[in-house]
Scaffold this active site. Structure first.
Site, PDB file in Angstrom:
ATOM      1  N   ARG A 272      30.321  24.730  60.710  1.00  0.00           N
ATOM      2  CA  ARG A 272      30.368  23.256  60.023  1.00  0.00           C
ATOM      3  C   ARG A 272      30.361  23.676  58.919  1.00  0.00           C
ATOM      4  O   ARG A 272      28.727  23.255  58.487  1.00  0.00           O
ATOM      5  CB  ARG A 272      30.062  22.299  60.734  1.00  0.00           C
ATOM      6  CG  ARG A 272      30.325  20.937  60.816  1.00  0.00           C
ATOM      7  CD  ARG A 272      29.535  20.133  61.564  1.00  0.00           C
ATOM      8  NE  ARG A 272      29.181  20.207  60.445  1.00  0.00           N
ATOM      9  CZ  ARG A 272      27.428  19.337  61.033  1.00  0.00           C
ATOM     10  NH1 ARG A 272      27.411  18.605  62.145  1.00  0.00           N
ATOM     11  NH2 ARG A 272      26.338  19.027  59.974  1.00  0.00           N
TER      12      ARG A 272
ATOM     13  N   HIS B 169      28.879  16.355  59.651  1.00  0.00           N
ATOM     14  CA  HIS B 169      29.616  16.389  61.406  1.00  0.00           C
ATOM     15  C   HIS B 169      30.775  15.254  60.513  1.00  0.00           C
ATOM     16  O   HIS B 169      31.984  15.633  61.444  1.00  0.00           O
ATOM     17  CB  HIS B 169      29.060  15.601  61.395  1.00  0.00           C
ATOM     18  CG  HIS B 169      29.351  14.952  63.187  1.00  0.00           C
ATOM     19  ND1 HIS B 169      29.424  15.653  64.237  1.00  0.00           N
ATOM     20  CD2 HIS B 169      29.408  13.875  63.904  1.00  0.00           C
ATOM     21  CE1 HIS B 169      30.166  15.005  64.835  1.00  0.00           C
ATOM     22  NE2 HIS B 169      30.075  13.972  64.853  1.00  0.00           N
TER      23      HIS B 169
ATOM     24  N   TYR C   2      19.052  17.301  57.453  1.00  0.00           N
ATOM     25  CA  TYR C   2      18.436  17.824  58.554  1.00  0.00           C
ATOM     26  C   TYR C   2      18.518  19.332  58.643  1.00  0.00           C
ATOM     27  O   TYR C   2      18.686  20.081  59.557  1.00  0.00           O
ATOM     28  CB  TYR C   2      19.488  17.363  60.589  1.00  0.00           C
ATOM     29  CG  TYR C   2      20.226  16.765  60.316  1.00  0.00           C
ATOM     30  CD1 TYR C   2      21.527  17.836  60.411  1.00  0.00           C
ATOM     31  CD2 TYR C   2      21.137  16.107  59.858  1.00  0.00           C
ATOM     32  CE1 TYR C   2      22.858  18.197  60.787  1.00  0.00           C
ATOM     33  CE2 TYR C   2      23.026  15.805  59.541  1.00  0.00           C
ATOM     34  CZ  TYR C   2      23.735  17.016  60.664  1.00  0.00           C
ATOM     35  OH  TYR C   2      24.674  16.955  61.009  1.00  0.00           O
TER      36      TYR C   2
HETATM   37  C1  LIG Z   1      30.413  12.015  75.457  1.00  0.00           C
HETATM   38  C2  LIG Z   1      30.442  11.575  74.286  1.00  0.00           C
HETATM   39  N1  LIG Z   1      29.269  11.354  73.273  1.00  0.00           N
HETATM   40  C3  LIG Z   1      28.679  11.571  72.811  1.00  0.00           C
HETATM   41  C4  LIG Z   1      29.344  11.491  71.811  1.00  0.00           C
HETATM   42  C5  LIG Z   1      29.295  11.030  70.311  1.00  0.00           C
HETATM   43  N2  LIG Z   1      29.878  12.813  69.659  1.00  0.00           N
HETATM   44  C6  LIG Z   1      30.352  13.179  68.642  1.00  0.00           C
HETATM   45  S1  LIG Z   1      30.521  14.140  68.153  1.00  0.00           S
HETATM   46  C7  LIG Z   1      29.476  14.327  68.776  1.00  0.00           C
HETATM   47  C8  LIG Z   1      28.817  15.872  68.865  1.00  0.00           C
HETATM   48  C9  LIG Z   1      29.426  17.298  68.774  1.00  0.00           C
HETATM   49  O1  LIG Z   1      29.217  17.688  69.263  1.00  0.00           O
HETATM   50  P1  LIG Z   1      30.104  19.617  68.907  1.00  0.00           P
HETATM   51  O2  LIG Z   1      30.319  19.713  70.734  1.00  0.00           O
HETATM   52  O3  LIG Z   1      29.274  21.048  69.175  1.00  0.00           O
HETATM   53  O4  LIG Z   1      31.344  19.576  68.803  1.00  0.00           O
HETATM   54  P2  LIG Z   1      31.474  19.463  66.656  1.00  0.00           P
HETATM   55  O5  LIG Z   1      31.445  17.978  66.477  1.00  0.00           O
HETATM   56  O6  LIG Z   1      30.653  20.445  65.646  1.00  0.00           O
HETATM   57  O7  LIG Z   1      32.834  19.887  66.597  1.00  0.00           O
HETATM   58  C10 LIG Z   1      28.424  13.438  69.838  1.00  0.00           C
HETATM   59  C11 LIG Z   1      27.291  13.855  70.333  1.00  0.00           C
HETATM   60  C12 LIG Z   1      30.607  12.068  72.070  1.00  0.00           C
HETATM   61  N3  LIG Z   1      31.678  11.125  70.921  1.00  0.00           N
HETATM   62  N4  LIG Z   1      31.481  11.457  73.166  1.00  0.00           N
END
Ligand SMILES: Cc1ncc(C[n+]2csc(CCOP(=O)(O)OP(=O)(O)O)c2C)c(N)n1
Ligand SMILES: [Mg+2]
Length: 351
Positions: A257, A261, A270
């Site tokens: 990435r 985020h 971080y």
């Molecule tokens: C069930 C749930 N828990 C928490 C969140 C908050 N949240 C949004 S994105 C994220 C991290 C996702 O990381 P990853 O799966 O690696 O995907 P990326 O954002 O890196 O594409 C979190 C914890 C959410 N959207 N849904």
């Protein structure tokens, strides 16, 4: 009494196109010059879309946006390997997937602007609603694949999720049912090394994410996610395998990435700037451009024209999205529910 090995796994990593634009011919998928140009044009289009979406968020014209910078090859390479009849289950970071699947770009802008019309998938596309909850669409994809198999439809269902998604219970449930019933599904994880501020090493103790598939009885492969040819080949093989009735595959696209985020995040708080620097030369777009240059498929003129065409497409999409009159609130309810519940009927009357 005996002690023996009852199972051993062998996790492969596929890489075809390197940072200098050289390919391993023995692994190269069968792609015409036209298909390669199409891939490049989609990469450019997705990058320009991403850049514009960031500006628009800063100007208050769309809401919080999740950038795809650095992940374009994972998204576009995989969609290019699918047929239009295949079913796509995207998560929130999949603007490149939507664009490559033929989603009108103005709708992608509408989606990020909070206009529900951006999620009304055109009838000729098999794209399911974007999953904001992390990982909840993994069992949906497995279930849809189960249904397709039951009906005898020759399709692959493809779920996109992140490294963080592999820690969810939904991941276990979806993988488990897909393995048991040999569902025609391709699970594509973009391991971009971060889940917001949680690094990959704190997400899972396993050496690769790909290896998790073996616990569910099917194959997992790690691919260089910044190598569009490797992503294409792994997805094509997996989709064909699914359609032949040989069950699911898990593809871990090892990528990065490059941005924050979302626009609501500041990654400099971080993660180390040096880490980002190590990924810059691995840029998926630059890599394909170098390859095409060596093959005589990329010239300055072609590059300039492609960029101008993409900028115009994105400009036009912004104009279309922003010139549409707001929809009637009732449309939202009637689109999502085939039959209205008593409460929805009451709400509609009160509008
Ligand atoms: C069930 C749930 N828990 C928490 C969140 C908050 N949240 C949004 S994105 C994220 C991290 C996702 O990381 P990853 O799966 O690696 O995907 P990326 O954002 O890196 O594409 C979190 C914890 C959410 N959207 N849904
Ligand atoms: Mg991630």
């Amino acid at each position: 009494m005996s002690e023996e090995t009852v199972e051993s796994i062998n996790v492969k990593r596929l890489a075809i196109l390197d940072e200098k634009g050289e390919v391993d011919i023995s692994l190269m998928p069968d792609l015409s010059d036209e298909q390669i140009r199409k891939m490049y044009e989609l990469l450019v289009l997705a990058r320009i879309f991403d850049e514009r979406a960031l500006y628009m968020q800063r100007e208050g014209r769309i809401g919080t946006y999740a950038p795809i910078l650095g992940q374009e090859a994972s998204q576009i390479g995989s969609v290019c390997a699918l047929e239009k009849s295949d079913w796509i289950f995207p998560s929130f970071r999949e603007s490149g997937v939507l664009i490559a699947a033929g989603f009108p770009i103005h709708m992608v802008f509408q989606y990020w602007a909070g206009d529900e019309r951006g999620l009304m998938t055109p009838p000729d596309l098999n794209v399911f609603p974007i999953s904001i909850p992390v990982g909840t669409h993994i069992p949906h994809a497995a279930g849809a694949a189960f249904a397709a198999k039951y009906k005898g439809d020759r399709i692959a269902a493809v779920a996109y999720f992140g490294d963080g998604g592999t820690s969810k219970g939904d991941f276990h449930e979806g993988f488990n049912i897909a393995g048991v019933f040999k569902c025609p599904v391709v699970f594509i994880c973009q391991n971009n090394q971060w889940a917001i501020s949680v690094p990959r090493g704190r997400q899972s103790a396993s050496k690769t994410l790909a290896q998790k598939a073996y616990a569910y009885g099917f194959d997992g492969i790690q691919v260089d996610g910044n190598d569009i040819f490797a992503v294409y080949k792994a997805t094509k093989d997996a989709a064909e395998k699914a359609k032949k009735g040989d069950g699911p595959t898990f593809i871990e696209c090892f990528t990065y990435r490059m941005s924050h985020h979302t626009t609501a995040d500041d990654a400099t708080r971080y993660r180390k700037a040096e880490e980002l620097e190590t990924w810059k030369p691995r840029d998926p777009l630059l890599r394909l451009k170098l390859y095409m240059g060596k093959k005589g498929l990329w010239t300055e003129q072609y590059g300039t024209e492609t960029e101008a065409k993409s900028r115009k497409a994105v400009d036009d999409a912004v104009k279309t999205a922003e010139s549409m009159k707001p929809s009637a609130p009732a449309d939202m309810i009637s689109y999502t529910a085939e039959e209205l519940s008593p409460r929805q009927k009451k709400e509609l009357q009160e509008l």
